[in-house]
Design a protein around this motif. Structure first.
Motif, PDB file in Angstrom:
ATOM      1  N   PRO A   1       6.379  -4.586  -7.951  1.00 37.73           N
ATOM      2  CA  PRO A   1       7.840  -4.690  -8.107  1.00 37.73           C
ATOM      3  C   PRO A   1       8.548  -4.658  -6.748  1.00 37.73           C
ATOM      4  CG  PRO A   1       7.091  -2.480  -8.651  1.00 37.73           C
ATOM      5  CD  PRO A   1       5.864  -3.295  -8.455  1.00 37.73           C
ATOM      6  N   LYS A   2       9.560  -5.493  -6.584  1.00 42.04           N
ATOM      7  CA  LYS A   2      10.320  -5.544  -5.328  1.00 42.04           C
ATOM      8  C   LYS A   2      11.452  -4.523  -5.411  1.00 42.04           C
ATOM      9  CE  LYS A   2       9.217 -10.401  -4.520  1.00 42.04           C
ATOM     10  NZ  LYS A   2       9.737 -11.775  -4.334  1.00 42.04           N
ATOM     11  N   ILE A   3      11.149  -3.333  -4.912  1.00 39.40           N
ATOM     12  CA  ILE A   3      12.095  -2.220  -5.022  1.00 39.40           C
ATOM     13  C   ILE A   3      12.206  -1.501  -3.685  1.00 39.40           C
ATOM     14  CG2 ILE A   3      11.738  -1.776  -7.487  1.00 39.40           C
ATOM     15  CD1 ILE A   3       9.714   0.413  -6.611  1.00 39.40           C
ATOM     16  N   ASN A   4      13.293  -0.771  -3.542  1.00 34.77           N
ATOM     17  CA  ASN A   4      13.439   0.163  -2.428  1.00 34.77           C
ATOM     18  C   ASN A   4      12.969   1.522  -2.954  1.00 34.77           C
ATOM     19  OD1 ASN A   4      14.453   2.167  -0.621  1.00 34.77           O
ATOM     20  ND2 ASN A   4      15.922   0.665   0.167  1.00 34.77           N
ATOM     21  N   LEU A   5      11.716   1.880  -2.627  1.00 33.05           N
ATOM     22  CA  LEU A   5      11.113   3.070  -3.210  1.00 33.05           C
ATOM     23  C   LEU A   5      11.856   4.343  -2.802  1.00 33.05           C
ATOM     24  CD1 LEU A   5       8.834   4.013  -5.049  1.00 33.05           C
ATOM     25  CD2 LEU A   5       7.390   4.296  -3.040  1.00 33.05           C
ATOM     26  N   ASN A   6      12.365   4.393  -1.582  1.00 35.12           N
ATOM     27  CA  ASN A   6      13.097   5.593  -1.141  1.00 35.12           C
ATOM     28  C   ASN A   6      14.316   5.834  -2.025  1.00 35.12           C
ATOM     29  OD1 ASN A   6      11.448   6.333   1.089  1.00 35.12           O
ATOM     30  ND2 ASN A   6      12.335   4.662   2.277  1.00 35.12           N
ATOM     31  N   ARG A   7      15.052   4.749  -2.309  1.00 32.42           N
ATOM     32  CA  ARG A   7      16.236   4.871  -3.158  1.00 32.42           C
ATOM     33  C   ARG A   7      15.847   5.246  -4.584  1.00 32.42           C
ATOM     34  NH1 ARG A   7      19.451  -0.422  -3.031  1.00 32.42           N
ATOM     35  NH2 ARG A   7      19.419   0.109  -0.813  1.00 32.42           N
ATOM     36  N   LEU A   8      14.733   4.656  -5.064  1.00 32.82           N
ATOM     37  CA  LEU A   8      14.285   4.945  -6.425  1.00 32.82           C
ATOM     38  C   LEU A   8      13.869   6.406  -6.558  1.00 32.82           C
ATOM     39  CD1 LEU A   8      12.079   2.669  -8.626  1.00 32.82           C
ATOM     40  CD2 LEU A   8      11.454   5.055  -8.357  1.00 32.82           C
TER      41      LEU A   8
ATOM     42  N   LEU B   1       6.909   0.766 -14.135  1.00 29.71           N
ATOM     43  CA  LEU B   1       7.782  -0.194 -13.461  1.00 29.71           C
ATOM     44  C   LEU B   1       6.983  -1.446 -13.132  1.00 29.71           C
ATOM     45  CD1 LEU B   1      10.749  -0.180 -12.552  1.00 29.71           C
ATOM     46  CD2 LEU B   1       9.971   0.492 -10.287  1.00 29.71           C
ATOM     47  N   ASP B   2       7.394  -2.590 -13.685  1.00 31.31           N
ATOM     48  CA  ASP B   2       6.656  -3.832 -13.475  1.00 31.31           C
ATOM     49  C   ASP B   2       7.345  -4.709 -12.433  1.00 31.31           C
ATOM     50  OD1 ASP B   2       8.846  -4.877 -14.792  1.00 31.31           O
ATOM     51  OD2 ASP B   2       7.773  -5.225 -16.681  1.00 31.31           O
ATOM     52  N   SER B   3       6.981  -5.995 -12.394  1.00 25.27           N
ATOM     53  CA  SER B   3       7.470  -6.908 -11.358  1.00 25.27           C
ATOM     54  C   SER B   3       8.984  -7.115 -11.409  1.00 25.27           C
ATOM     55  CB  SER B   3       6.769  -8.265 -11.489  1.00 25.27           C
ATOM     56  OG  SER B   3       6.991  -8.817 -12.776  1.00 25.27           O
ATOM     57  N   LEU B   4       9.611  -6.889 -12.575  1.00 28.94           N
ATOM     58  CA  LEU B   4      11.063  -7.058 -12.674  1.00 28.94           C
ATOM     59  C   LEU B   4      11.824  -5.989 -11.891  1.00 28.94           C
ATOM     60  CD1 LEU B   4      11.351  -7.962 -16.484  1.00 28.94           C
ATOM     61  CD2 LEU B   4      11.345  -9.515 -14.511  1.00 28.94           C
ATOM     62  N   GLY B   5      11.214  -4.834 -11.754  1.00 30.45           N
ATOM     63  CA  GLY B   5      11.840  -3.765 -10.973  1.00 30.45           C
ATOM     64  C   GLY B   5      13.042  -3.131 -11.647  1.00 30.45           C
ATOM     65  N   ILE B   6      13.153  -3.292 -12.961  1.00 24.29           N
ATOM     66  CA  ILE B   6      14.292  -2.724 -13.699  1.00 24.29           C
ATOM     67  C   ILE B   6      13.880  -1.369 -14.269  1.00 24.29           C
ATOM     68  CG2 ILE B   6      15.841  -3.054 -15.662  1.00 24.29           C
ATOM     69  CD1 ILE B   6      15.406  -6.067 -15.342  1.00 24.29           C
TER      70      ILE B   6
ATOM     71  N   TYR C   1       2.285  -3.987  -0.252  1.00 24.00           N
ATOM     72  CA  TYR C   1       3.307  -3.187  -0.925  1.00 24.00           C
ATOM     73  C   TYR C   1       2.856  -1.737  -1.049  1.00 24.00           C
ATOM     74  CZ  TYR C   1       5.995  -7.294  -2.497  1.00 24.00           C
ATOM     75  OH  TYR C   1       6.767  -8.420  -2.550  1.00 24.00           O
ATOM     76  N   VAL C   2       1.595  -1.567  -1.458  1.00 22.47           N
ATOM     77  CA  VAL C   2       1.050  -0.225  -1.664  1.00 22.47           C
ATOM     78  C   VAL C   2       1.076   0.563  -0.365  1.00 22.47           C
ATOM     79  CG1 VAL C   2      -1.013   1.091  -2.290  1.00 22.47           C
ATOM     80  CG2 VAL C   2      -0.398  -0.942  -3.595  1.00 22.47           C
ATOM     81  N   LYS C   3       0.728  -0.088   0.733  1.00 19.48           N
ATOM     82  CA  LYS C   3       0.712   0.589   2.033  1.00 19.48           C
ATOM     83  C   LYS C   3       2.114   1.088   2.399  1.00 19.48           C
ATOM     84  CE  LYS C   3      -1.394   0.017   6.579  1.00 19.48           C
ATOM     85  NZ  LYS C   3      -2.070  -0.932   7.501  1.00 19.48           N
ATOM     86  N   ARG C   4       3.121   0.270   2.109  1.00 14.86           N
ATOM     87  CA  ARG C   4       4.498   0.665   2.401  1.00 14.86           C
ATOM     88  C   ARG C   4       4.941   1.811   1.494  1.00 14.86           C
ATOM     89  NH1 ARG C   4       6.594  -4.014   1.766  1.00 14.86           N
ATOM     90  NH2 ARG C   4       7.573  -3.737  -0.268  1.00 14.86           N
ATOM     91  N   TRP C   5       4.556   1.744   0.201  1.00 16.31           N
ATOM     92  CA  TRP C   5       4.916   2.818  -0.731  1.00 16.31           C
ATOM     93  C   TRP C   5       4.257   4.141  -0.328  1.00 16.31           C
ATOM     94  CZ3 TRP C   5       3.370  -0.635  -5.462  1.00 16.31           C
ATOM     95  CH2 TRP C   5       4.357  -1.613  -5.656  1.00 16.31           C
ATOM     96  N   GLU C   6       3.041   4.052   0.134  1.00 15.58           N
ATOM     97  CA  GLU C   6       2.318   5.256   0.541  1.00 15.58           C
ATOM     98  C   GLU C   6       3.022   5.951   1.698  1.00 15.58           C
ATOM     99  OE1 GLU C   6      -2.309   6.630   1.387  1.00 15.58           O
ATOM    100  OE2 GLU C   6      -1.723   4.541   1.673  1.00 15.58           O
ATOM    101  N   GLN C   7       3.521   5.180   2.644  1.00 13.45           N
ATOM    102  CA  GLN C   7       4.256   5.750   3.776  1.00 13.45           C
ATOM    103  C   GLN C   7       5.548   6.413   3.311  1.00 13.45           C
ATOM    104  OE1 GLN C   7       3.341   6.109   6.973  1.00 13.45           O
ATOM    105  NE2 GLN C   7       1.348   5.256   6.376  1.00 13.45           N
ATOM    106  N   SER C   8       6.223   5.770   2.351  1.00  6.74           N
ATOM    107  CA  SER C   8       7.468   6.343   1.826  1.00  6.74           C
ATOM    108  C   SER C   8       7.214   7.681   1.139  1.00  6.74           C
ATOM    109  CB  SER C   8       8.119   5.367   0.833  1.00  6.74           C
ATOM    110  OG  SER C   8       8.478   4.166   1.479  1.00  6.74           O
ATOM    111  N   CYS C   9       6.139   7.740   0.337  1.00 10.70           N
ATOM    112  CA  CYS C   9       5.800   8.986  -0.359  1.00 10.70           C
ATOM    113  C   CYS C   9       5.386  10.076   0.621  1.00 10.70           C
ATOM    114  CB  CYS C   9       4.686   8.740  -1.370  1.00 10.70           C
ATOM    115  SG  CYS C   9       5.211   7.781  -2.807  1.00 10.70           S
ATOM    116  N   LYS C  10       4.736   9.667   1.700  1.00 11.78           N
ATOM    117  CA  LYS C  10       4.321  10.629   2.718  1.00 11.78           C
ATOM    118  C   LYS C  10       5.537  11.264   3.379  1.00 11.78           C
ATOM    119  CE  LYS C  10       1.081  11.081   6.573  1.00 11.78           C
ATOM    120  NZ  LYS C  10       0.135  10.355   7.478  1.00 11.78           N
TER     121      LYS C  10
END
Length: 674
Positions: A621-628, A600-605, A647-656
């Motif tokens: 990529p500007k995505i809502n990781l929880n929804r993805l 998944l790149d910057s387009l987020g598609i 971004y990575v810090k936010r994704w890490e919390q979502s995965c946790k």
């Protein structure tokens, strides 16, 4: 020469085994106390046994155990956990502390920082010890510091990061071999106070060398020529241009840029000639021995007492004294005596490349040079002298070749031509260089002498450049494993012993050594023939490598070329025995080992599917990781170095929260997809 009968060779072997055992199998404090008690008991028994009229085999066994234990104990007690006042016992992770530092050595600065080794004298007023790597931002600093200066800083000590890509040079392991375990990165605003500490011998030597370098800069010597003379005489390589250094390496002459046994040997030869007129005096041999050793150590002091210079002078001091007292027949024993002494003083030197190469070169010169010299002996003086250079060069090259291939992965095919030309010139360069340095130190360096030296070094650099550009004779990116190093050394020793004395048993041993080496090559081919998919760590860039046997396909998200010869792919290629390479555009979805991987790149598609095993996030990529995650249901998520840290810090919390495995290559390192 039956060197295996020499006592110090055997003692050195067991000392090395003890150091290696402590390095790979460290023990607890309680066990170390028990080991110390065992060492005392063994040593006491040895003192009693050596007084007996008839020695038994047990006396020899006890002696070897004693040296093994000394090696183990000597290495172990130098580790931080066994030093009561080491700073690591008093610091708190990621917490700023009031630290008193004393600079012990100035290192080569990088693009952004001045670098030093410093001793931690105190923490919050509590006396401590232990060395750290100190980096001070250049932008914030008005002047650099010198050895023996004391800094009072308020900052936090951090670990030296480990390599983030497979087979990358491990700087943290290298720095540990120097007794340095942590680092301190600061700017000038964190330096509260500076003062001049009590001068030390090593600090005085380094400051003297720095002062001489400044005086050389004011002379008529050109930049490259001055850098060469600093390397030859002062052991100072920091000012050598990177391209020039690489040319010396490609030509097989890089050894002349680091003060070693070769330089000290040439200096010893010059000093011997100077003292020759007094050889007939009654006590001339003692005067010669004392004077030459003192002058050698004076040279070491002039060179800043760097580790390489100290090792070379110590080694050659033993060797030189033995030569002066006509003990040539015991030269290998003398060499190993210096080896033994240095490792008892500092067992960490065993793991330094310079230490290993210097002793291997001298050992093989002493052992093999007489054999080569006998083969090419001539009644003509000029031929004998030329063949002596060839014999010495071949002996040294044979000795260091396996280890050089292991560390540097290249072989200069024209090394023999280079050394035939360079080695005779090196004596002139050393002699002239010492004169220039001494005259410059007293501000009395005439311009004509500086210009003459410029011309000589320019000619040498021109010759080195000509050799270096002969690309067809430079063999690069050679895969050479630890087993191959051991196998080749076994073969070299077996063949050398057979050539020295040809008999049936040594012939069989040589054939066995060849068989073992062939087996190792077959094993290495099998070991490196597997498949692997790696997400490399590289800032602002996505690199995905697929290894299939000896082939490597690199998927990347930009159009840059020639990245195969750059970090991090170069070291991976050499270690993984890659022979074929290609580049392709990064796909969005592909399959590896029956596992679907989505990039998944910057387009987020992304496609609507629920069979994704690994999700690779690139270019923020500007995505809502929880929804993805709810939509794709991936088994694991990986973020590479091209993403913003926030971004990575936010994704890490979502995965946790989702209890989903998450890896970030800039933190955990390159990710291998199984």
């Amino acid at each position: 020469m039956k060197f295996i009968n020499f006592a110090f060779v055997k003692f050195s072997v067991f000392l090395v085994l003890g150091i290696l055992a402590a390095h790979f199998f460290p023990i607890s404090t309680l066990s170390l106390n028990f080991l110390f008690a065992l060492l005392v008991g063994v040593f006491g028994f040895w003192l009693w046994a050596r007084k007996q009229l008839i020695q038994t085999v047990y006396f020899g066994i006890i002696t070897y155990i004693c040296f093994f234990t000394i090696g183990f104990f000597s290495y172990q007690i130098r580790l931080p956990q066994f030093q009561e006042k080491h700073y690591s016992h008093f610091i708190t992770d990621e917490t700023s502390e009031l630290l008193q530092l004393k600079i012990t050595q100035t290192l080569k600065a990088d693009k952004f920082n001045f670098k030093y080794f410093a001793n931690v004298n105190a923490k919050n007023g509590i006396p401590t010890n232990g060395k750290i790597l100190l980096s001070i931002s250049k932008d914030s600093l008005s002047k650099s510091f010198t050895a023996d200066e004391i800094l009072l800083v308020y900052a936090s000590i951090s670990e030296i990061p480990k390599p983030l890509n497979p087979y990358q040079f491990d700087y943290s392991a290298y720095i540990k071999s120097l007794g340095v375990y942590d680092q301190l990165r600061i700017s000038e605003k964190e330096i509260l106070e500076t003062s001049l500490g009590n001068p030390t011998l090593k600090g005085t030597a380094q400051n003297l060398r720095a002062a001489i370098v400044e005086k050389l800069k004011k002379s008529k010597l050109k930049t490259d020529e001055r850098a060469i003379i600093q390397a030859l005489v002062l052991g100072e390589k920091r000012d050598i241009d990177k391209d020039l250094y690489n040319e010396y390496a490609a030509a097989g002459a890089v050894h002349i840029l680091a003060v070693s046994g070769l330089h000290v040997g040439i200096l010893f030869y010059i000093l011997t000639l100077l003292f020759k007129p007094i050889a007939r005096w009654k006590f001339a041999i003692y005067f010669q021995a004392i004077s030459i050793v003192l002058l050698l150590w004076g040279f070491a002091l002039l060179s800043g007492l760097s580790p390489s210079v100290t090792r070379a002078v110590t080694m050659f001091s033993f060797f030189a004294v033995a030569k002066l007292f006509n003990r040539e027949t015991n030269s290998i024993n003398t060499l190993f005596l210096s080896f033994l002494t240095l490792l008892i003083i500092n067992p960490f030197w065993l793991f330094q490349v310079g230490f290993q190469l210097s002793y291997l070169a001298v050992f093989f010169i002493v052992w093999l040079q007489p054999l080569f010299y006998k083969i090419g002996y001539s009644k003509y003086w000029i031929v004998r002298k030329a063949w002596t250079i060839v014999a010495v060069t071949l002996s040294a090259q044979i000795g260091v070749l396996p280890l050089s291939l292991y560390y540097f992965h290249q072989f200069p095919g024209l090394f023999l031509l280079t050394n035939i030309v360079v080695l005779p010139c090196l004596t002139i360069l050393m002699f002239g260089g010492i004169i220039i340095v001494v005259l410059a130190a007293f501000n009395y360096l005439p311009d004509w002498l500086a210009n003459s030296y410029n011309l000589l070094i320019e000619w040498l650099n021109g010759f080195i450049h000509w050799v270096a550009v002969q690309d067809e004779f430079l063999f690069k990116n050679i895969h050479f494993s630890t087993l191959k190093v051991l196998g080749v050394y076994l073969l070299i020793i077996a063949l050398a012993l057979f050539l020295k004395k040809m008999n049936y048993h040594r012939f069989v041993i040589s054939l066995l050594a060849i068989s073992i080496l062939i087996t190792i090559f077959i094993y290495d081919e099998f070991k490196t023939s597997g498949n692997q998919l790696v997400v490399f760590q590289k800032s602002k860039l996505t690199l995905l490598g697929y290894k299939n046997g000896k082939k490597l396909i690199v998927f990347k998200n930009d159009s840059s070329k020639n990245i195969f010869e750059t970090y991090p792919l170069k070291s991976f290629r050499e270690a993984a025995n890659i022979t074929t390479y290609s580049e392709e555009k990064l796909p969005q979805v592909f399959q590896y080992n029956n596992k679907n991987i989505l990039i998944l790149d910057s387009l987020g598609i992304y496609p609507k599917r629920n069979d994704i095993h690994t999700l690779l996030l690139t270019n923020s990529p500007k995505i809502n990781l929880n929804r993805l995650i709810d939509s794709l249901k991936p088994k694991q998520i990986v973020a590479d170095g091209s993403n913003y840290f926030t971004y990575v810090k936010r994704w890490e919390q979502s995965c946790k929260l989702k209890k989903l495995p998450f890896s970030y290559t800039a933190k955990q390192g390159a990710f291998s997809i199984e």
